[in-house]
Design a protein around this motif. Structure first.
Motif, short mmCIF file in Angstrom:
data_model
loop_
_atom_site.label_atom_id
_atom_site.label_comp_id
_atom_site.label_asym_id
_atom_site.label_seq_id
_atom_site.Cartn_x
_atom_site.Cartn_y
_atom_site.Cartn_z
N ASP A 16 0.51 -1.55 -0.70
CA ASP A 16 -0.12 0.23 -0.12
C ASP A 16 0.82 1.31 -0.19
O ASP A 16 1.05 2.44 -0.54
CB ASP A 16 -0.82 0.19 1.33
N ALA A 19 1.63 2.14 -3.55
CA ALA A 19 0.70 2.22 -4.21
C ALA A 19 0.39 3.93 -4.20
O ALA A 19 0.14 4.70 -5.11
CB ALA A 19 -0.63 1.17 -3.81
N ALA A 23 0.73 6.86 -6.55
CA ALA A 23 -0.24 7.51 -6.94
C ALA A 23 0.24 9.54 -6.35
O ALA A 23 -0.19 10.37 -7.08
CB ALA A 23 -1.20 7.42 -5.64
N LYS A 109 -9.35 -3.16 -14.64
CA LYS A 109 -8.48 -2.03 -14.61
C LYS A 109 -9.27 -1.77 -16.05
O LYS A 109 -10.02 -2.00 -16.94
CB LYS A 109 -7.13 -2.96 -14.89
N GLU A 156 -10.97 1.34 -8.40
CA GLU A 156 -10.16 1.68 -7.14
C GLU A 156 -10.96 1.43 -6.18
O GLU A 156 -10.85 2.08 -4.84
CB GLU A 156 -9.30 3.25 -7.11
N HIS A 268 -6.33 8.49 -11.04
CA HIS A 268 -5.58 7.09 -10.55
C HIS A 268 -5.73 7.35 -9.22
O HIS A 268 -5.64 6.86 -8.16
CB HIS A 268 -4.98 6.95 -11.59
N THR A 272 -6.70 6.45 -5.86
CA THR A 272 -5.19 5.50 -4.87
C THR A 272 -5.55 6.09 -3.55
O THR A 272 -6.44 5.43 -2.66
CB THR A 272 -4.40 5.65 -5.16
N ARG A 275 -9.08 5.11 -1.85
CA ARG A 275 -9.35 3.90 -1.61
C ARG A 275 -8.36 3.29 -0.29
O ARG A 275 -8.43 3.12 1.03
CB ARG A 275 -8.71 2.42 -2.63
#
Length: 297
Positions: A16, A19, A23, A109, A156, A268, A272, A275
């Protein structure tokens, strides 16, 4: 990208944190002006100064029209619970059979390339006809971009039947610019997001209390105006890039591809972060975001 987690970042898992790093890279990437200048081979600041006075009025009118069109799409989606994703032409798992169905463990995706191709096609027309095509082209281009943003949001884990999720998708169009005040802080993304948060919250509350009849409400009008003020800056840069003599259909398509790619990256990054906030909480994610140095990427 590798970081040594600080105490504030320890709450996030390694995956994460990676990720979140991606982001931040997407959200703090070079401004659209630089990306477009690289395509057309000219500094856009000088080109924008040469635009006719009527261009600003046309951009403002076309931007408002485009955003109202996107808002209508969102409200139509909310009118039919359980069928929102279909209305937005996003890709959902074939196993879902109604509101009670569980979402797939791994969301499909987003179809970024398909949306880029569609927007490139409208850009070819804009490159061929210039400023005169703007009132027709921009609403179509923006609607395609909005659908793409919704597709990213769905990937997401956002519920596109949610008023807040729909308005967050619309708000992404207002997050693609960096003002001078944004650049004065390390948390440029959170400043841009915060500038729109109150307007999104009030509009969402009005829709929740009044239903889709609130489409002409003061709160929604203020939200559209707030997004338009920022989105129009990006549109002006796009128009400037297309105003270069002899740009033609091919470069017009390339300009539009860069345009949608910029907002897909922002989407994105934004979704992200949302999320991860649902998983760890806003403060933990914001603290971890601050620890990331994208210059090391």
């Amino acid at each position: 990208m590798e970081w040594v987690p600080t105490a504030s970042a320890q709450a996030l898992s390694a995956d994460d944190m990676a990720a979140l790093a991606r982001a931040k890279h997407e959200l703090e990437s070079p401004p659209l002006t630089m990306k477009l200048a690289a395509i057309v081979g000219a500094p856009l600041e000088k080109v924008m100064l040469r635009l006719p006075a009527v261009a600003n009025q046309k951009v403002a009118e076309a931007t408002q029209s485009a955003l109202r069109k996107c808002l209508q799409i969102a409200l139509k989606t909310l009118r039919k619970p359980g069928h929102g994703a279909g209305h937005l032409a996003v890709h959902v798992g074939s196993g879902e059979t109604g509101a009670a169905a569980l979402p797939p463990a791994m969301p499909e995706k987003p179809g970024n390339l398909l949306h880029k191709f569609a927007v490139a096609t409208t850009g070819a027309a804009g490159g061929a006809f210039g400023l005169f095509a703007l009132p027709v082209e921009l609403p179509v281009t923006t609607t395609l971009m909005f659908r793409s943003i919704c597709d990213v949001a769905r990937s997401e884990g956002e519920d596109l039947n949610s008023t807040d999720a729909q308005l967050q998708c619309l708000a992404v169009l207002g997050m693609g610019s960096h003002s001078s005040t944004d650049d004065e802080a390390d948390l440029g993304y959170f400043i841009m997001r915060g500038a729109l948060a109150q307007a999104v919250s009030k509009a969402s509350s009005e829709i929740a209390s009044k239903g889709i009849t609130a489409h002409g409400s003061a709160a929604l009008v203020r939200l559209v105006n707030a997004i338009a003020a920022r989105f129009s800056v990006q549109v002006s840069e796009q128009v400037a890039a297309k105003s270069i003599p002899a740009i033609g259909a091919v470069l017009g398509a390339m300009v539009n591809t860069v345009f949608i790619d910029h907002f897909q990256q922002v989407a994105h990054g934004h979704f992200t972060v949302r999320r991860l906030e649902r998983k760890y909480g806003e403060e933990a994610v914001k603290a971890a975001y601050q620890t990331i140095d994208i210059s090391l990427a």
